[in-house]
Design a protein around this motif. Structure first.
Motif, PDB file in Angstrom:
ATOM      1  N   GLN A 129      48.904 118.785  58.408  1.00 58.31           N
ATOM      2  CA  GLN A 129      50.357 118.792  58.328  1.00 58.31           C
ATOM      3  C   GLN A 129      50.823 119.278  56.949  1.00 58.31           C
ATOM      4  N   THR A 163      58.738 115.446  64.141  1.00 60.83           N
ATOM      5  CA  THR A 163      59.825 115.121  63.211  1.00 60.83           C
ATOM      6  C   THR A 163      60.007 116.299  62.266  1.00 60.83           C
ATOM      7  N   THR A 164      61.099 117.054  62.456  1.00 56.24           N
ATOM      8  CA  THR A 164      61.282 118.291  61.712  1.00 56.24           C
ATOM      9  C   THR A 164      62.100 118.124  60.435  1.00 56.24           C
ATOM     10  N   VAL A 166      62.324 115.702  57.044  1.00 57.68           N
ATOM     11  CA  VAL A 166      61.640 114.652  56.285  1.00 57.68           C
ATOM     12  C   VAL A 166      62.258 114.575  54.892  1.00 57.68           C
ATOM     13  N   PHE A 176      55.157 115.982  56.101  1.00 59.61           N
ATOM     14  CA  PHE A 176      55.348 115.992  57.546  1.00 59.61           C
ATOM     15  C   PHE A 176      54.117 115.374  58.220  1.00 59.61           C
ATOM     16  N   THR A 177      54.332 114.768  59.388  1.00 60.73           N
ATOM     17  CA  THR A 177      53.241 114.001  60.001  1.00 60.73           C
ATOM     18  C   THR A 177      52.882 114.399  61.427  1.00 60.73           C
ATOM     19  N   LEU A 179      54.131 117.584  63.305  1.00 62.21           N
ATOM     20  CA  LEU A 179      54.664 118.859  63.771  1.00 62.21           C
ATOM     21  C   LEU A 179      53.729 119.507  64.796  1.00 62.21           C
TER      22      LEU A 179
END
Length: 308
Positions: A129, A163-164, A166, A176-177, A179
């Motif tokens: 990520q 989750t786009t 952060v 980011f975790t 994508l």
């Protein structure tokens, strides 16, 4: 012995030079300060200096009194977050005509500390990520928390999942975790943007077709029992790990008995399915196999004697 006192305050001037550029939302360093002097250029102590932030910037300790050296320093000065905007701080001294204007331009950008995976499977979370860092105009890290970094697909199309948006942590990093990219095989790039900072584009990401999951896929025969010489309809359904259809995958069919396939090579359609027929030529249980990528599926057709 006698004391020589300064004359009344007559002038005010900048005491330090501030940088031309400051990271958006950053605190200006060195801290602005001014020097108050009399007509002869001597420092004047005890003069009240007022600092006024302009253009949407903010300041603390805006009222100060000059020291024995005639110097007054604002508590702190923080500029706004609009990249490219110029922010000003005005300093005035009681009883002194004129003013000092400090100015700096918001300039900073994003940098990618960790690139997203170079190769990803459509619809699956990236194994690696991205991590984004805020930087100032000189390229140094900016430790600013709470800045929202937004990821989008900049080229290649498809749908960006996970989750786009952060927010940065105390070190100014957005991690980011989860994508993922869903779309046809091909090359993509991601764009990372944050208000007040210059955006940055990722390296190329090769999106591959989703892999076939053996556990999620199926192979059926209908009917499962036919007379010798009568066809049974075979249906192969390919799905990925998430249960989504996997189109465009070649499927090879085989049998351990004597029989005829309508076709021994199939390609999954948009719904992940492909069909053909199998006609047994001898009595007994016919074990049929379907191979697609790494998945191996089996089903069986029982062939009965005619009239049996």
């Amino acid at each position: 012995a006698f004391d020589i006192a300064s004359a009344g305050a007559a002038g005010i001037a900048a005491n330090v030079a501030i940088p031309a550029n400051t990271a958006p939302g950053g605190t200006v360093s060195p801290t602005p300060s001014v020097k108050v002097t009399d007509a002869g250029g001597n420092p004047v102590a005890g003069v009240t200096v007022t600092f006024t932030p302009l253009d949407g910037s903010t300041a603390t300790g805006t009222t100060q009194v000059t020291s024995a050296q005639g110097i007054a320093t604002v508590g702190s000065w923080t500029i706004g977050t609009s990249a490219g905007a110029t922010y000003r701080l005005r300093a005035t001294a009681d009883g002194v005509g004129g003013e000092v204007i400090f100015s700096t331009t918001a300039s900073g950008g994003l940098a990618i500390l960790t690139q997203p995976s170079a190769t990803v499977e459509s619809g699956q979370v990236f194994p690696q990520q991205p991590v984004i860092q805020l930087r100032d105009a000189s390229g140094s890290p900016v430790a600013l928390a709470g800045v929202e970094v937004v990821a989008t697909i900049s080229s290649g199309g498809g749908t960006l999942g996970g989750t786009t948006t952060v927010s940065t942590d105390a070190q100014g990093q957005a991690t980011f975790t989860n994508l993922s990219i869903t779309g046809s095989p091909g090359t993509r790039r991601l764009l990372f943007a944050a208000s007040g900072f210059t955006a940055v584009t990722s390296a190329e990401i090769a999106v591959t077709a989703p892999g076939v999951s053996q556990a999620q896929s199926s192979f059926t025969a209908d009917p499962a029992a036919v007379t010798v010489g009568a066809p049974s309809t075979l249906t192969v359904t390919l799905r990925d790990q998430s249960g989504a259809p996997v189109p465009g995958v070649s499927i090879s069919l085989g049998t351990d008995a004597s029989g005829t396939f309508g076709s021994t090579t199939l390609t999954s359609g948009s719904d992940g399915t492909a069909s053909t027929t199998y006609t047994p030529a001898a009595e007994g249980v016919h074990t049929l196999t379907a191979s697609a990528q790494a998945a191996g599926l089996t089903t069986a057709v029982t062939a009965l004697a005619a009239g049996g």
